[in-house]
Design a protein around this motif. Structure first.
Motif, mmCIF file in Angstrom:
data_model
loop_
_atom_site.group_PDB
_atom_site.id
_atom_site.type_symbol
_atom_site.label_atom_id
_atom_site.label_comp_id
_atom_site.label_asym_id
_atom_site.label_seq_id
_atom_site.Cartn_x
_atom_site.Cartn_y
_atom_site.Cartn_z
ATOM 1 N N GLN A 1 -30.167 65.680 86.973
ATOM 2 C CA GLN A 1 -29.579 64.643 87.023
ATOM 3 C C GLN A 1 -30.038 63.333 86.031
ATOM 4 O O GLN A 1 -29.438 62.653 85.711
ATOM 5 C CB GLN A 1 -29.323 64.154 88.528
ATOM 6 N N TYR B 1 -31.515 62.892 81.116
ATOM 7 C CA TYR B 1 -30.442 62.687 79.833
ATOM 8 C C TYR B 1 -31.166 62.488 78.789
ATOM 9 O O TYR B 1 -32.220 61.984 78.293
ATOM 10 C CB TYR B 1 -29.578 61.251 80.078
ATOM 11 N N ASN C 1 -23.772 67.659 77.485
ATOM 12 C CA ASN C 1 -22.695 66.927 78.303
ATOM 13 C C ASN C 1 -21.762 68.014 79.018
ATOM 14 O O ASN C 1 -21.495 68.148 80.060
ATOM 15 C CB ASN C 1 -21.843 65.849 77.848
ATOM 16 N N ARG D 1 -23.697 69.604 81.923
ATOM 17 C CA ARG D 1 -23.559 68.710 82.925
ATOM 18 C C ARG D 1 -22.083 68.421 83.419
ATOM 19 O O ARG D 1 -22.269 68.702 84.832
ATOM 20 C CB ARG D 1 -23.754 67.031 82.496
ATOM 21 N N TYR E 1 -21.762 60.536 79.612
ATOM 22 C CA TYR E 1 -21.455 61.196 81.008
ATOM 23 C C TYR E 1 -20.677 59.906 81.694
ATOM 24 O O TYR E 1 -19.552 60.221 82.708
ATOM 25 C CB TYR E 1 -22.907 61.368 81.700
#
Length: 354
Positions: A47, A50, A169, A172, A344
């Motif tokens: 989470q 990044y 991304n 994710r 995101y």
């Protein structure tokens, strides 16, 4: 980055249909399945990490895929790597499409003083786009694009960086519910004239065009002194419209507190807030699709010089991860993190339609 050739985009695709040749997809998918990825680049993003997965992808690109000139074996190897990451990251073969197209024998723009040009292997007159569709609640679609060919260097700035941010991304978002459908497009053969993005746009049906509400282009986001967002369509009289998306993105930047900015106003050659024109957002802009363009550069003196210290990094033998990290300590990780957070955040929004 981006030498726009006056040549007309080659007309015919190698196979019928939007998604290109089934046999080529099968061939590349099978190669991707056979490719062994290190644990470092096959871990699902956490989470709050990044930019870390993007950095690991970039290190792998630096070591394994220099010289990704359009149409070469090395460009195809990079395509296989991208597919392998996606398949290992949770996407099914049915989510992936390959769009083949022809290219000419053009050479990408290079710094004449370049010392370190890599051999990309045997060169052909064909290339391919890689399309990954992540379904949302709506058929309305956001395109996230990054080109994966290079100008003959390591190509981590231009454009391993954009590929890495987009790949992170995509991993994710694979199991993240979104309102909009997201289509990631890894464009082949941008350097000699944006062949991939032009082929993609020309292949769209009227309905598909209408469903695309936004294109986010990520190109050369590693080495520049400042982080920018661009957007807007320049009219014949020099005015700029279709800027709602980029201004909305900038409001999100300010809310999050990221160190990303719009380009300076007052430049007649690059009317605010459009910035650079020479990348894969251009064909989308030409048909009226709003775009947001991520690029790291330096506009402080009114023209894009990328870095005050070394001038242009793209298209030179300074486009090398070791050089960039030695010259600009901490810049790589900070830049990848900032753009990864922003991408995101943009894709979590559910009110992009104008």
């Amino acid at each position: 980055m981006k030498k726009i050739l006056s040549c007309f985009l080659v007309c015919a695709f190698l196979c019928t249909g939007l998604y290109g040749c089934g046999s080529k997809k099968t061939e590349l998918i099978e190669e991707a399945k056979d490719l062994t990825l290190s644990q470092e680049i096959s871990i699902t993003p956490e989470q709050n990490d990044y930019g870390i997965p993007a950095y690991n992808f970039l290190k792998h690109i630096q070591s394994n895929y220099p010289g990704r000139v359009a149409g070469t074996e090395k460009e195809t190897e990079m395509a296989v790597f991208i597919l392998s990451v996606l398949l290992n990251g949770g996407y099914a073969e049915s989510d992936i499409a390959i769009e083949s197209f022809e290219i000419d024998d053009s050479t990408p723009m290079m710094d004449e003083a370049i010392q370190n040009v890599f051999d990309g292997g045997e060169k052909s007159n064909s290339s391919q786009n890689i399309l990954i569709t992540k379904k949302g609640e709506s058929e309305k679609t956001i395109i996230v694009g990054a080109h994966y060919d290079s100008a003959g260097t390591h190509g981590v700035d231009d454009n391993g960086s954009g590929v890495s941010v987009a790949l992170e991304n995509a991993l994710r978002m694979v199991n993240t519910p979104t309102y909009y459908t997201i289509q990631y497009v890894f464009f082949g053969s941008e350097e000699p004239g944006m062949y991939g993005s032009r082929a993609y746009v020309e292949s769209l049906s009227e309905k598909e065009r209408e469903n695309i509400i936004l294109m986010i282009n990520i190109d050369t986001v590693l080495a520049g002194d400042y982080l920018y967002l661009y957007g807007g369509k320049v009219n014949d009289n020099g005015t700029v419209d279709n800027t709602e998306a980029v201004f909305k993105a900038y409001e999100i930047v300010k809310e999050i507190g990221l160190n990303i900015q719009l380009p300076p106003d007052g430049n007649n050659d690059y009317p605010y807030p459009t910035g650079q024109k020479r990348s894969d957002h251009a064909p989308f802009n030409d048909i009226g699709i709003p775009y947001i363009y991520f690029e790291a550069n330096n506009w402080e003196n009114g023209s894009p010089v990328e870095t005050e210290k070394n001038g242009l990094i793209m298209h030179t033998d300074m486009d090398d991860l070791d050089f960039i990290e030695n010259e600009y300590s901490g810049r790589v990780q900070n830049t990848l993190s900032s753009y990864s957070i922003l991408l995101y955040s943009l894709l979590q929004e559910n009110n992009w339609e104008q």
